[in-house]
Design a protein around this motif. Structure first.
Motif, PDB file in Angstrom:
ATOM      1  N   THR A 189       0.835  -1.204   0.000  1.00 19.66           N
ATOM      2  CA  THR A 189       0.000   0.000   0.000  1.00 19.66           C
ATOM      3  C   THR A 189       0.867   1.250   0.000  1.00 19.66           C
ATOM      4  O   THR A 189       0.571   2.224  -0.700  1.00 19.66           O
ATOM      5  CB  THR A 189      -0.936   0.008   1.222  1.00 19.66           C
ATOM      6  N   TYR A 190       1.947   1.220   0.778  1.00 17.15           N
ATOM      7  CA  TYR A 190       2.849   2.378   0.804  1.00 17.15           C
ATOM      8  C   TYR A 190       3.465   2.620  -0.570  1.00 17.15           C
ATOM      9  O   TYR A 190       3.615   3.772  -0.996  1.00 17.15           O
ATOM     10  CB  TYR A 190       3.937   2.154   1.851  1.00 17.15           C
ATOM     11  N   GLU A 191       3.804   1.560  -1.282  1.00 16.46           N
ATOM     12  CA  GLU A 191       4.349   1.717  -2.628  1.00 16.46           C
ATOM     13  C   GLU A 191       3.325   2.389  -3.541  1.00 16.46           C
ATOM     14  O   GLU A 191       3.677   3.218  -4.390  1.00 16.46           O
ATOM     15  CB  GLU A 191       4.749   0.355  -3.185  1.00 16.46           C
ATOM     16  N   GLN A 192       2.061   2.056  -3.371  1.00 16.25           N
ATOM     17  CA  GLN A 192       1.009   2.701  -4.151  1.00 16.25           C
ATOM     18  C   GLN A 192       0.861   4.175  -3.767  1.00 16.25           C
ATOM     19  O   GLN A 192       0.617   5.026  -4.623  1.00 16.25           O
ATOM     20  CB  GLN A 192      -0.313   1.960  -3.936  1.00 16.25           C
ATOM     21  N   VAL A 193       0.997   4.455  -2.484  1.00 18.49           N
ATOM     22  CA  VAL A 193       0.911   5.842  -2.007  1.00 18.49           C
ATOM     23  C   VAL A 193       1.950   6.707  -2.717  1.00 18.49           C
ATOM     24  O   VAL A 193       1.651   7.818  -3.181  1.00 18.49           O
ATOM     25  CB  VAL A 193       1.106   5.894  -0.478  1.00 18.49           C
ATOM     26  N   LYS A 194       3.166   6.207  -2.815  1.00 22.16           N
ATOM     27  CA  LYS A 194       4.247   6.994  -3.413  1.00 22.16           C
ATOM     28  C   LYS A 194       4.006   7.284  -4.887  1.00 22.16           C
ATOM     29  O   LYS A 194       4.494   8.282  -5.419  1.00 22.16           O
ATOM     30  CB  LYS A 194       5.585   6.270  -3.230  1.00 22.16           C
ATOM     31  N   LYS A 195       3.241   6.413  -5.550  1.00 19.29           N
ATOM     32  CA  LYS A 195       2.985   6.588  -6.975  1.00 19.29           C
ATOM     33  C   LYS A 195       1.716   7.381  -7.261  1.00 19.29           C
ATOM     34  O   LYS A 195       1.500   7.811  -8.401  1.00 19.29           O
ATOM     35  CB  LYS A 195       2.882   5.211  -7.648  1.00 19.29           C
ATOM     36  N   ASP A 196       0.870   7.550  -6.261  1.00 19.93           N
ATOM     37  CA  ASP A 196      -0.440   8.158  -6.457  1.00 19.93           C
ATOM     38  C   ASP A 196      -0.346   9.680  -6.389  1.00 19.93           C
ATOM     39  O   ASP A 196       0.027  10.234  -5.352  1.00 19.93           O
ATOM     40  CB  ASP A 196      -1.403   7.654  -5.379  1.00 19.93           C
ATOM     41  N   PRO A 197      -0.685  10.395  -7.473  1.00 18.70           N
ATOM     42  CA  PRO A 197      -0.619  11.864  -7.439  1.00 18.70           C
ATOM     43  C   PRO A 197      -1.611  12.487  -6.452  1.00 18.70           C
ATOM     44  O   PRO A 197      -1.479  13.661  -6.103  1.00 18.70           O
ATOM     45  CB  PRO A 197      -0.946  12.263  -8.882  1.00 18.70           C
ATOM     46  N   GLY A 198      -2.566  11.692  -5.990  1.00 18.71           N
ATOM     47  CA  GLY A 198      -3.499  12.194  -4.992  1.00 18.71           C
ATOM     48  C   GLY A 198      -2.869  12.376  -3.630  1.00 18.71           C
ATOM     49  O   GLY A 198      -3.431  13.075  -2.771  1.00 18.71           O
ATOM     50  N   GLU A 286      -6.398  10.729   0.068  1.00 18.23           N
ATOM     51  CA  GLU A 286      -5.717  10.850   1.354  1.00 18.23           C
ATOM     52  C   GLU A 286      -6.675  10.542   2.499  1.00 18.23           C
ATOM     53  O   GLU A 286      -6.328   9.819   3.443  1.00 18.23           O
ATOM     54  CB  GLU A 286      -5.125  12.255   1.502  1.00 18.23           C
ATOM     55  N   LYS A 287      -7.885  11.076   2.422  1.00 17.99           N
ATOM     56  CA  LYS A 287      -8.871  10.798   3.470  1.00 17.99           C
ATOM     57  C   LYS A 287      -9.197   9.312   3.545  1.00 17.99           C
ATOM     58  O   LYS A 287      -9.418   8.768   4.636  1.00 17.99           O
ATOM     59  CB  LYS A 287     -10.135  11.616   3.220  1.00 17.99           C
ATOM     60  N   GLN A 288      -9.213   8.652   2.398  1.00 18.88           N
ATOM     61  CA  GLN A 288      -9.490   7.222   2.376  1.00 18.88           C
ATOM     62  C   GLN A 288      -8.394   6.420   3.077  1.00 18.88           C
ATOM     63  O   GLN A 288      -8.626   5.281   3.492  1.00 18.88           O
ATOM     64  CB  GLN A 288      -9.630   6.742   0.932  1.00 18.88           C
ATOM     65  N   HIS A 289      -7.208   6.994   3.208  1.00 16.29           N
ATOM     66  CA  HIS A 289      -6.079   6.299   3.842  1.00 16.29           C
ATOM     67  C   HIS A 289      -5.804   6.824   5.253  1.00 16.29           C
ATOM     68  O   HIS A 289      -4.725   6.565   5.802  1.00 16.29           O
ATOM     69  CB  HIS A 289      -4.825   6.459   2.978  1.00 16.29           C
ATOM     70  N   ARG A 343     -12.638  -1.441  10.714  1.00 16.66           N
ATOM     71  CA  ARG A 343     -13.968  -1.114  10.193  1.00 16.66           C
ATOM     72  C   ARG A 343     -14.618  -0.018  11.035  1.00 16.66           C
ATOM     73  O   ARG A 343     -15.193   0.931  10.481  1.00 16.66           O
ATOM     74  CB  ARG A 343     -14.845  -2.361  10.172  1.00 16.66           C
ATOM     75  N   SER A 344     -14.505  -0.135  12.339  1.00 18.54           N
ATOM     76  CA  SER A 344     -15.081   0.876  13.222  1.00 18.54           C
ATOM     77  C   SER A 344     -14.435   2.233  12.995  1.00 18.54           C
ATOM     78  O   SER A 344     -15.116   3.275  12.953  1.00 18.54           O
ATOM     79  CB  SER A 344     -14.917   0.446  14.682  1.00 18.54           C
ATOM     80  N   PHE A 345     -13.110   2.230  12.817  1.00 18.75           N
ATOM     81  CA  PHE A 345     -12.399   3.489  12.595  1.00 18.75           C
ATOM     82  C   PHE A 345     -12.822   4.134  11.276  1.00 18.75           C
ATOM     83  O   PHE A 345     -12.967   5.357  11.194  1.00 18.75           O
ATOM     84  CB  PHE A 345     -10.886   3.257  12.607  1.00 18.75           C
ATOM     85  N   ASN A 346     -13.005   3.346  10.253  1.00 19.09           N
ATOM     86  CA  ASN A 346     -13.440   3.895   8.968  1.00 19.09           C
ATOM     87  C   ASN A 346     -14.833   4.514   9.078  1.00 19.09           C
ATOM     88  O   ASN A 346     -15.121   5.518   8.436  1.00 19.09           O
ATOM     89  CB  ASN A 346     -13.407   2.817   7.891  1.00 19.09           C
TER      90      ASN A 346
END
Length: 352
Positions: A189-198, A286-289, A343-346
């Protein structure tokens, strides 16, 4: 030693007393008071084993202070004081680096989070710091600790320790090793974060423990302090570090694992404080993460502690045999409990 430092910053040594101050583990810190016992300044020696280029810290803080003075002049910025030449560092003949800060009157800090209100105020202050610097060019910031929160690097170091570390310790920690390997999806997931322009690179504090917030007598947050680790980064670093250090009533040093728990009220407080300041700045992805931020940081610290244990404690050191193994197990349990509440946190985030 102190006489030369005080003189360098334009102070008369005979008019002040110097005493050790605070509970920080990296830099040495002293409180400078007048003869009547009133604290006036904070003196700090930079730990050059951690911060290889102290001049970079001074440059960062100077640039941030100038930006805030121009764009947010009412913000209480806890920056260092310049000497008569306009520089922020004093270097003695032993190549030790010192800087001087004003003592902020009627302020205090705390070492542990005892209430959701404290968590809320701290989160609000760290978010406010990032928000006020949203227009700052992050390329101007020097990297004071390279790859500090690089989860991919930490996982590679972990696998390196599995290949080359203490074989006996590897065998004895097999259950914990298996669990951390099962969580490798967090690295992906972190690897995806680094590539995501969002995911936007922002001015991030990177060390959001509660002791890095000053409170006023009414227990309201004043500002953030200890800016040595301020670097370009992702918001998950600051939010994740708060999750790691605020949610449980005990720290990573706790040996009684039954005391480790994840308190939902504190999660809610962090989310409300942080998003209350930065909700309009964060992108949808970002909010989704937001919840992932806690997993990211707790997992990384578990990896780092276990890696050091397998490498015979060469990085953190150990105060007793198995110290870093205890820390790693502590963080793994914290991660497990955090995951159970995902799930509760989301749902909490969706309501906020």
């Amino acid at each position: 030693m102190f006489n030369n430092i005080l003189t360098h910053f334009g102070l008369t040594p005979a008019q002040y007393t110097v005493q050790p101050f605070g509970s920080g583990l990296i830099n040495h810190t002293w409180k400078i008071s007048t003869d009547d016992g009133q604290p006036r300044y904070i003196l700090q020696q930079i730990n050059t084993a951690v911060f290889k280029q102290p001049e970079d810290i001074a440059l960062n803080i100077g640039n941030l202070g100038a930006y805030l003075q121009k764009h947010s002049p009412n913000y209480l910025f806890a920056g260092a004081l310049p000497d008569s030449n306009g520089t922020y560092l004093y270097v003695d003949d032993k190549k030790r680096y010192f800087r001087l800060f004003p003592f902020i009157a009627r302020s205090h800090s705390v070492d542990m989070v005892h209430s959701p209100e404290q968590a809320f105020e701290a989160a609000r202050q760290f978010a406010r710091f990032t928000r006020l610097l949203s227009g700052f060019d992050t390329s101007l910031l020097k990297i004071t600790i390279p790859q500090f929160h690089d989860l991919s690097l930490r996982y590679r170091q972990f696998t390196g320790a599995l290949a080359n570390g203490n074989k006996l310790r590897i065998r004895d920690a097999s259950v914990l090793i298996d669990y951390l390997q099962q969580q490798r999806h967090l690295v992906e997931t972190y690897e995806q974060v680094k590539k995501d322009p969002g995911f936007r690179v922002r001015v991030i504090h990177h060390d959001t423990k509660i002791s890095n917030v000053l409170f006023d007598p009414q227990k309201k947050g004043l500002c953030v302090i200890d800016l040595d680790t301020v670097m370009p980064g992702y918001f998950i670093s600051d939010v994740g570090d708060m999750m790691r250090t605020y949610l449980s009533p005990v720290s990573e040093e706790e040996k009684d694992f039954l005391q480790i728990q994840v308190r939902e009220a504190f999660f809610t407080a962090i989310a409300q404080g942080y998003l209350g300041e930065l909700s309009n700045e964060l992108t949808p992805v970002e909010k989704q993460h937001f919840v992932y931020a806690g997993q990211f940081m707790i997992y990384m610290q578990a990896l780092r502690f276990l890696t050091d244990h397998l490498n015979d404690d060469v990085y953190y050191g150990a105060r007793y045999d198995g110290h870093n193994l205890i820390r790693a197990q502590n963080q793994a349990i914290l991660l497990q409990q955090y995951n159970e509440k995902e799930r509760s946190f989301n749902q909490i985030i969706s309501t906020i």
